[in-house]
Design an enzyme around this catalytic site. Structure first.
Site, PDB file in Angstrom:
ATOM      1  N   THR A  48       5.140   9.265  10.389  1.00 51.57           N
ATOM      2  CA  THR A  48       3.804   8.725  10.095  1.00 51.57           C
ATOM      3  C   THR A  48       2.832   9.817   9.649  1.00 51.57           C
ATOM      4  OG1 THR A  48       3.246   8.924  12.423  1.00 51.57           O
ATOM      5  CG2 THR A  48       4.024   6.771  11.676  1.00 51.57           C
TER       6      THR A  48
ATOM      7  N   GLY B 262       8.742   9.626  13.668  1.00 52.32           N
ATOM      8  CA  GLY B 262       8.225   8.361  13.133  1.00 52.32           C
ATOM      9  C   GLY B 262       7.867   8.452  11.661  1.00 52.32           C
TER      10      GLY B 262
ATOM     11  N   CYS C 111      -6.503 -13.336   2.140  1.00 49.43           N
ATOM     12  CA  CYS C 111      -6.741 -14.740   1.741  1.00 49.43           C
ATOM     13  C   CYS C 111      -7.273 -15.622   2.859  1.00 49.43           C
ATOM     14  CB  CYS C 111      -5.443 -15.386   1.259  1.00 49.43           C
ATOM     15  SG  CYS C 111      -4.719 -14.680  -0.219  1.00 49.43           S
TER      16      CYS C 111
ATOM     17  N   LEU D 143     -14.162 -25.473  -4.157  1.00 47.57           N
ATOM     18  CA  LEU D 143     -14.671 -24.700  -3.017  1.00 47.57           C
ATOM     19  C   LEU D 143     -14.074 -23.297  -2.916  1.00 47.57           C
ATOM     20  CD1 LEU D 143     -14.556 -27.570  -0.358  1.00 47.57           C
ATOM     21  CD2 LEU D 143     -16.530 -26.762  -1.625  1.00 47.57           C
TER      22      LEU D 143
ATOM     23  N   GLU E 127     -14.906 -20.389  -4.128  1.00 48.55           N
ATOM     24  CA  GLU E 127     -15.773 -19.204  -4.033  1.00 48.55           C
ATOM     25  C   GLU E 127     -16.963 -19.376  -3.099  1.00 48.55           C
ATOM     26  OE1 GLU E 127     -16.172 -17.414  -8.318  1.00 48.55           O
ATOM     27  OE2 GLU E 127     -16.145 -19.603  -8.434  1.00 48.55           O
TER      28      GLU E 127
ATOM     29  N   ARG F 266     -14.697 -13.023  -6.954  1.00 49.15           N
ATOM     30  CA  ARG F 266     -15.065 -14.264  -6.266  1.00 49.15           C
ATOM     31  C   ARG F 266     -16.585 -14.395  -6.047  1.00 49.15           C
ATOM     32  NH1 ARG F 266     -11.464 -15.595  -1.045  1.00 49.15           N
ATOM     33  NH2 ARG F 266     -11.364 -17.851  -1.235  1.00 49.15           N
TER      34      ARG F 266
ATOM     35  N   GLN G 161      -9.782 -22.021   2.121  1.00 49.46           N
ATOM     36  CA  GLN G 161     -10.570 -21.299   1.114  1.00 49.46           C
ATOM     37  C   GLN G 161     -11.928 -20.882   1.679  1.00 49.46           C
ATOM     38  OE1 GLN G 161      -9.699 -20.463  -2.419  1.00 49.46           O
ATOM     39  NE2 GLN G 161      -7.963 -20.540  -1.063  1.00 49.46           N
TER      40      GLN G 161
ATOM     41  N   CYS H  42       0.815  -1.229   0.000  1.00 48.18           N
ATOM     42  CA  CYS H  42       0.000   0.000   0.000  1.00 48.18           C
ATOM     43  C   CYS H  42       0.840   1.268   0.000  1.00 48.18           C
ATOM     44  CB  CYS H  42      -0.974   0.006   1.184  1.00 48.18           C
ATOM     45  SG  CYS H  42      -0.193   0.443   2.758  1.00 48.18           S
TER      46      CYS H  42
END
Length: 1335
Positions: free
Chosen positions: A270, A268, A154, A1264, A1266, A918, A1200, A47
């Site tokens: 941030t 920091g 995941c 399996l 999705e 998905r 999954q 990110c």
């Protein structure tokens, strides 16, 4: 880094090795340095803003004052390398490696199945590893806390937490609920068939190597000597555009601040870091007093605590914790309020980086701490060359009044936080989109002082964050209330006055205006109750207590460490011990994931002469391009070329998908041109300088409603129908009509879109390394764009850092864009999308509008349904028509309605084109079916479960499109789910809870599912494989499927191992490539293992048939002997395997077909608790029963299911995409778009794989990948159940429009009460809202 005179040498250590950087550039961060200079690619970019934890590393420093070494987890993307002088950095490579030895943290994360795609795994390892370096025997709470700043898309977190739990001293099993008998005992759990033994162990703890803290690497002695050097001097690092100065004494710092008054102080990084990266700030000079002893101290005095400005928020937490333990309770109210907010503020990494001084002085409007510090009467100690002074941390300071702010030459030395007194109450309150690591939607710090012994207000302070451009004080309201008693009349006036005083304009940035207004007074009410309760505790006779039913409003939801059990069928004891089918085998790359040695596309070493690509995207939703002026961009250093539509040799528009915008733009975020430069920083800088002139075109269509208005569609209507719907409506008892809006979802795969395009010297060949689920599609687009045959394009996929459908079509478009740039420049192109660009350009799940008309009898039997679906497809066709077809075909979910009509159409709008995700339409569409089930139940005074049961498929049935199926496994999953989750008993318990609690409500819901795999087009289901046996007996398997974390390659190795009857260790699977297996189908639709498994099986069976004569002659021989003999006899040891595919089809004209090879069934039950005052919710428990038929690998399949469930839960609750009315996507980072973290997952999480038969698929398994996604809707409907209970108690109608996601805003504003009635409401026609819904 370019050499610059007068620059000091930067000295630090990485993984025990000394690094001397002679040309340290202040603009270079540690992540870039590790990956691109030291080539340590285990630390990942995801990110770039410190919000996801993928780049977590450990930074260790020696403190010469305490003679101690501090280990801190940090996000490398925010750490400027110049801040590392004298520090030791440990990356995942330094923790352990397959080449030397792996560390217990890495081993356990892998063996507990805590990795799937593996992209977040190095960050997870580093977070747990750093915790263990500080606490070798952590508590459960510390594990959960350490992982709070790490995102995973995941796994659903459960196995990651479990791997951390194995280091805890305390027991981590379910505690057997104190009965000595497992709460999920097998006798009770499986009543399918007593012979089917169920297993619960997915891994074997006995294999784990013990953690030995004495074996950890030592801190470099040289750094200790450097830290203790009495003759330290000022350091200066001179970069290309900036200078970094590190003073070593306080007077030196003050001198610098006088000379460079505008220079930011970096501790920091941030606050300054993200401002530079995302808001384009530029500072020529940075001053970094990091490690300056005068800024690091705690001073405990009689009247309070003074904390040095250099203390990190984590150190602040420790200091306050100590004070709370040592001081009497009445003195520590401010400290306890701060500690509560410090627990959820950002993640562990940011808390160890951000400093108290930095946080206070940057005065963010969303600050969780400043309102409490102000309410607690904190003061700020300042110092400059001119001397010291104190300023109150009060409303003038927080509202940035010039006279109350710091002078440019001043710095914060420390913050003094006074003790609270007996009659002084202080509280911190906040509500965010998710519990941890999320900016508050509204927060507050409040305090009240009473005249001793009374409830007469002597002093009152209320500070609110996130309600304006600064933290705001309700000082007028507070003044008016002095002298009043702390009672309901005072509260009523306070609410009215504070709403008058703190006005949020209707078009305010951030939106949610009515919700934020409601929160202002809801939080005030919570404070009022807390103070009433504390007064009562001090003198029960004098001060009446709050009603018992209000008690639960006082507490926020606790953060608990999740626990659960996973149940699956044990392997037949007679199965060969070597046969891995059915065993919970670890992912074949898991150890490499955990050591950072798994190579992703951007981890590949630099290629000679490579250029980096950055994009310039459209800022208008629908406009004519008048001109593109790239002259300023081309003049910048390092820029090689600017590429536009003119540079595409072949198709710039292939199958309706546009590479580079030409003549007009059709959405915000469409790629207009790209810039190729020698570094990404140069390319990005130049891309910003490209000037594009537009002229807006009408209409600009953003929402589904606008598309319907303008009749803007991609395709004709798709329809299925059975029975006579119109006729049936005439003979029913009741008819209801309604609609449901389901907003979209961002894939948020951890690895952003990544392309490496390498032009070859000869024959116009082009090689691409990319993260895609569909390499042959990428090959097709590149060939079309370059106007050359596909045989000259090679696409390679090693592994993908998460896909979820977002890497099916999009990489083809981006691959072609990269290839065109490589073609034009003649140089290799590295094209990595930044997270913000990825979210903007690639879009996600289709927002959906569902309209229904349902006819039913009073007993709950539904006789007729007429359902219409519209999806927001965006600006190009992509997969929208296909998604619409899936929605129409799957719209019945688990219910048989004799007269049923469903129609669907994809809308064409001016948003970035939505794509596969998905579940492919099912998760958004099936919610509508569940919504009308709930609506019918409400009308019939039945429970939703009863209506679902009544209308569920019960016997061998035919769908509306005439496909026959047997719903027996559906019935079994449903029955087991209700029984094993103790649904009825828990429903009664929730009703009891709801009677006793007015402001908190519990809800339960159970959801059945009939899901499909595969595609209604037969040739999409075909697959091929290539298997080579080498002379040493080793085997290389290649197939057309892509590994994206689902464990496809692992299952293929299991298949080859069984078919060839050899150990898995003999089999290698390297990559997927268009060179080895041409024309492969996409890895999607849950059929990766199904179709590729059949192809691998076919290849292995062909090879075994060839070997049979040799084996027959020497049955006792070794595999290696048979192979050698076969070669001698000139028997081919290589073959392709092929699977023709499931022969599916769908005839839309006749509305009938056999579109799917088989169904997957399941059911899930969830229980939530909601806070009616704030809209927060907590998921208490989830039970999932999934029909897995026979699982090839239960560990992967359960992974999954759990991962999909958590992704689904996010989709239906906290994941919210925000668009402006002009079609600009606001949510482009983890700061603005919240996926679930470890704190969102169920406190108790039970998953059971239910056994059935599936002769269609390999080894009777089922796909399996999705199915679990939709089961997340059980959380949505549990929330509706809780909200319905609240509304019923408040005398409101039971029915209300069901929308998804059920965000805190939706929950709070639907639980209407006296506070929602009190807020001012604006006439929608008088303003343009900040954001809109697009469904």
């Amino acid at each position: 880094m370019a050499s610059v005179p007068n620059s000091d040498e930067l000295i630090f250590f990485v993984n025990g090795r000394k690094v001397i950087e002679k040309n340290a550039d202040p603009e270079v961060n540690l992540l870039y340095y590790l990956r691109k200079v030291l080539y340590l690619t285990g630390t990942k970019y995801s990110c770039g803003g410190g919000g996801c934890g993928a780049c977590t590393v450990m930074v260790s420093r020696y403190d010469p004052k305490t003679k101690k070494i501090h280990h801190s987890p940090v996000t490398a993307c925010l750490v400027p390398i110049c801040s590392l002088y004298g520090a030791a950095v440990t990356t995942v490579e330094g923790v352990g490696s397959i080449r030397t030895r792996i560390h217990p943290v890495q081993e356990r994360l892998a063996k507990c199945h805590g990795t799937q795609c593996g992209f977040c795994s190095p960050g997870m390892v580093m977070s747990i590893y750093t915790l263990l370096r500080n606490h070798p025997e952590p508590t459960l709470e510390q594990i959960t806390k350490a992982l709070g700043g790490n995102l995973c898309r995941c796994t659903g977190y459960r196995p990651i937490v479990e791997s951390g739990k194995t280091f805890c001293a305390e027991s981590t099993i379910c505690g057997l609920k104190g009965s000595g008998k497992c709460c999920m005992d097998q006798e009770e759990r499986s009543f399918v068939n007593r012979q089917e033994k169920m297993c619960t162990k997915l891994y074997n703890e006995d294999e784990f190597q013990p953690l030995d803290p004495s074996q950890e690497p030592i801190f470099p002695p040289e750094l200790i000597r450097m830290a203790e050097d009495p003759n330290k001097r000022r350091l200066m690092f001179q970069g290309e555009r900036t200078t970094w100065i590190t003073p070593v004494t306080l007077s030196d710092l003050l001198e610098l601040k006088t000379n460079f008054p505008e220079a930011p102080l970096i501790m920091g990084n941030t606050a300054v870091g993200p401002s530079i990266k995302f808001r384009g700030e530029f500072h020529p000079v940075f001053i970094s007093p990091l490690g300056l002893p005068e800024l690091y101290f705690v001073d405990y005095t009689d009247d309070g605590v003074t904390i040095g400005a250099g203390y990190s928020l984590a150190q602040l937490n420790d200091a306050l914790h100590l004070t709370v333990l040592e001081q009497p309770k009445e003195k520590t109210k401010t400290y306890r309020a701060l500690l509560k907010h410090l627990r959820t503020l950002a993640g562990a990494q940011i808390r160890t980086m951000a400093t108290l001084g930095g946080h206070v002085v940057s005065r963010p409007n969303f600050s969780d701490l400043n309102p409490i510090l102000a309410a607690g009467n904190a003061t700020i100690n300042l110092i400059s060359k001119g001397g010291e002074r104190q300023i109150p941390l009060n409303s003038h300071f927080l509202e940035r009044s010039p006279e109350a702010s710091l002078k440019s030459e001043e710095i914060v030395l420390s913050v003094h936080i006074p003790h609270s007194t007996q009659w002084h109450f202080v509280s911190g309150l906040r509500l965010a989109q998710r519990q941890e690591n999320a900016f508050a939607i509204v927060n507050a710090g409040m305090s009240v002082k009473f005249e001793d012994g009374t409830d007469t207000i002597k002093d009152l302070q209320m500070f609110y964050g996130s309600v304006g451009p600064t933290v705001v004080s309700a000082s007028q309201t507070c003044k008016q209330l002095i002298g009043r008693s702390w009672d309901d009349h005072m509260l009523s006036d306070a609410c009215r006055w504070v709403l008058d005083e703190i006005y949020i304009p209707p078009a305010a940035e951030g939106g949610m205006v009515e919700y934020r207004r409601t929160l202002i007074i809801s939080l005030l009410f919570k404070f009022y109750l807390k103070v009433r309760r504390r007064l009562n505790k001090m003198d029960p006779h004098k001060f009446p207590d709050i009603p018992e039913r209000y008690m639960s409003a006082l507490e926020d939801f606790p953060i608990k460490t999740p626990q659960g059990i996973q149940m699956f069928q044990c392997v037949d004891p007679y199965q060969s011990p070597q046969d891995p089918i059915g065993h919970p085998v670890m992912h074949q790359s898991a150890i490499k994931h955990a050591t950072g040695e798994a190579v992703f596309s951007d981890d590949m070493p630099p290629i000679a002469q490579e250029l980096f690509l950055a994009v310039t995207t459209s800022t208008r939703a629908h406009a004519k391009i008048i001109s593109i002026d790239a002259s300023e961009a081309l003049a910048l250093p390092g820029v090689f070329d600017v590429i536009t539509a003119e540079d595409v040799p072949g198709d710039n528009n292939h199958q309706g998908e546009v590479l580079y915008a030409q003549n007009e733009v059709i959405c915000v975020g469409q790629i207009v041109c790209t810039v190729a430069a020698d570094t990404y920083a140069h390319a990005r800088e130049a891309a910003k300088k490209v000037k594009i002139t537009y002229e807006d075109i009408q209409p600009r269509i953003i929402t589904i409603e606008q598309a319907l208005e303008h009749n803007s569609f991609f395709s004709i209507e798709k329809k299925v129908e059975q029975g006579n719907v119109e006729q049936a409506f005439k003979y029913v008892d009741q008819i209801i009509e309604g609609e449901a809006h389901v907003e979209g979802q961002e894939h948020f795969y951890m690895e952003t879109q990544t392309i490496l395009a390498i032009p070859k010297q000869e024959d116009k060949e082009m090689v691409l390394y990319l993260g895609t689920q569909f390499p042959s599609h990428a090959q097709e687009f590149v060939a079309a764009a370059l106007n050359i045959p596909r045989s000259r394009i090679a696409c390679h996929v090693k592994r993908i850092g998460g896909g979820f459908g977002g890497k099916v079509t999009k990489p083809a478009l981006l691959g072609a864009i990269g290839a065109v740039a490589a073609n034009k420049t003649g140089r290799p192109i590295r094209f990595i999308l930044e997270r913000g660009d990825d979210m903007l350009i690639t879009a996600g799940r289709h927002p959906l509008l569902g309209k229904y008309k349902i006819g039913f009898m009073n007993n709950g039997v539904i006789k007729a349904a007429d359902v219409e679906y519209y999806i927001n497809g965006g600006c190009t066709p992509d997969e929208s028509e296909s998604v619409t077809e899936f929605i129409v075909l799957k719209s019945d979910n688990a219910y048989y309605i004799p007269n049923f009509r469903c129609r669907g159409r994809p809308c064409k709008t001016n948003l970035p084109s939505n794509t596969a995700f998905r579940g492919y339409g099912f998760p958004e569409a099936a919610v509508v079916a569940e919504a009308y089930m709930a609506a019918v139940a409400s009308q019939c005074n039945l429970s939703p479960e009863e209506v679902k049961e009544i209308n569920m498929y019960k016997r061998i049935s035919t769908t509306a499109y005439k496909q026959t199926f047997n719903p027996e496994p559906l019935r079994r999953c449903w029955k087991e789910c209700l029984e094993k989750s103790s649904f009825s008993a828990r429903k009664l318990a929730a009703e009891e809870f709801n009677k006793k609690n007015y402001w908190k409500k519990r809800g339960l819901a159970v959801v059945p599912m009939k899901f499909t795999v595969g595609f209604p087009v037969a040739y999409y289901n075909q697959a091929a494989a290539l298997v080579h046996i080498y002379l040493d007996g080793s085997v290389l398997v290649t197939h057309g499927g892509c590994e994206m974390g689902q464990g496809l390659h692992t299952k293929m190795i299991q298949v080859a191992s069984r078919e060839l009857n050899i150990p898995q260790s003999y089999i290698h699977l390297s990559e997927t490539s268009t060179i080895t297996v041409p024309n492969a189908s996409f890895t999607a639709a849950s059929m990766g293992a199904d179709i590729n498994g059949k192809a691998v099986q076919n290849a292995c069976q062909i090879l075994m048939a060839r070997l049979q004569p040799i084996i027959r002659k020497n049955p006792e021989g070794r595999w290696e002997d048979w192979i050698a003999k076969a070669f001698e006899e000139s028997i081919s040891l290589s073959t392709t395997g092929y699977f023709k595919g499931y022969q599916t089809y769908m005839d839309w004209e006749k509305e009938k077909g056999d579109p799917y090879p088989y169904y997957v069934y399941g059911a899930s039950c969830s229980e939530v608790e909601v806070d009616c005052l704030t809209g927060a919710h907590k998921l208490l428990r989830t039970d999932i029963f999934m029909d897995a038929a026979f699982s090839i690998n239960p560990a992967l399949d359960i992974g999954q299911i759990e991962g999909a469930f958590i992704q689904g839960m996010g989709f239906y609750t906290i994941e919210e995409l925000k668009y402006s009315p002009e079609g600009v996507l606001y949510s482009r980072s983890p700061d603005d778009y919240k996926i679930p973290t470890v704190t969102e997952i169920p406190e108790e999480f039970y998953v059971t794989l239910v056994r059935s038969q599936n002769p269609t698929a390999i080894y009777s398994s089922k796909g399996l990948g999705e199915a679990g996604m939709f089961l997340g809707s059980s959380v949505l409907f549990a929330i509706f159940d809780a909200v319905t209970a609240a509304r019923k108690e408040r005398g409101l109608t039971k029915t209300f429009t069901l929308n998804s996601p059920a965000t805190p805003e939706f929950i709070r504003m639907t639980c209407m009460d006296q506070f929602t009635d009190m807020i001012p409401r604006d006439d929608p026609s008088t303003f343009t809202p900040w954001s809109i819904h697009v469904s």
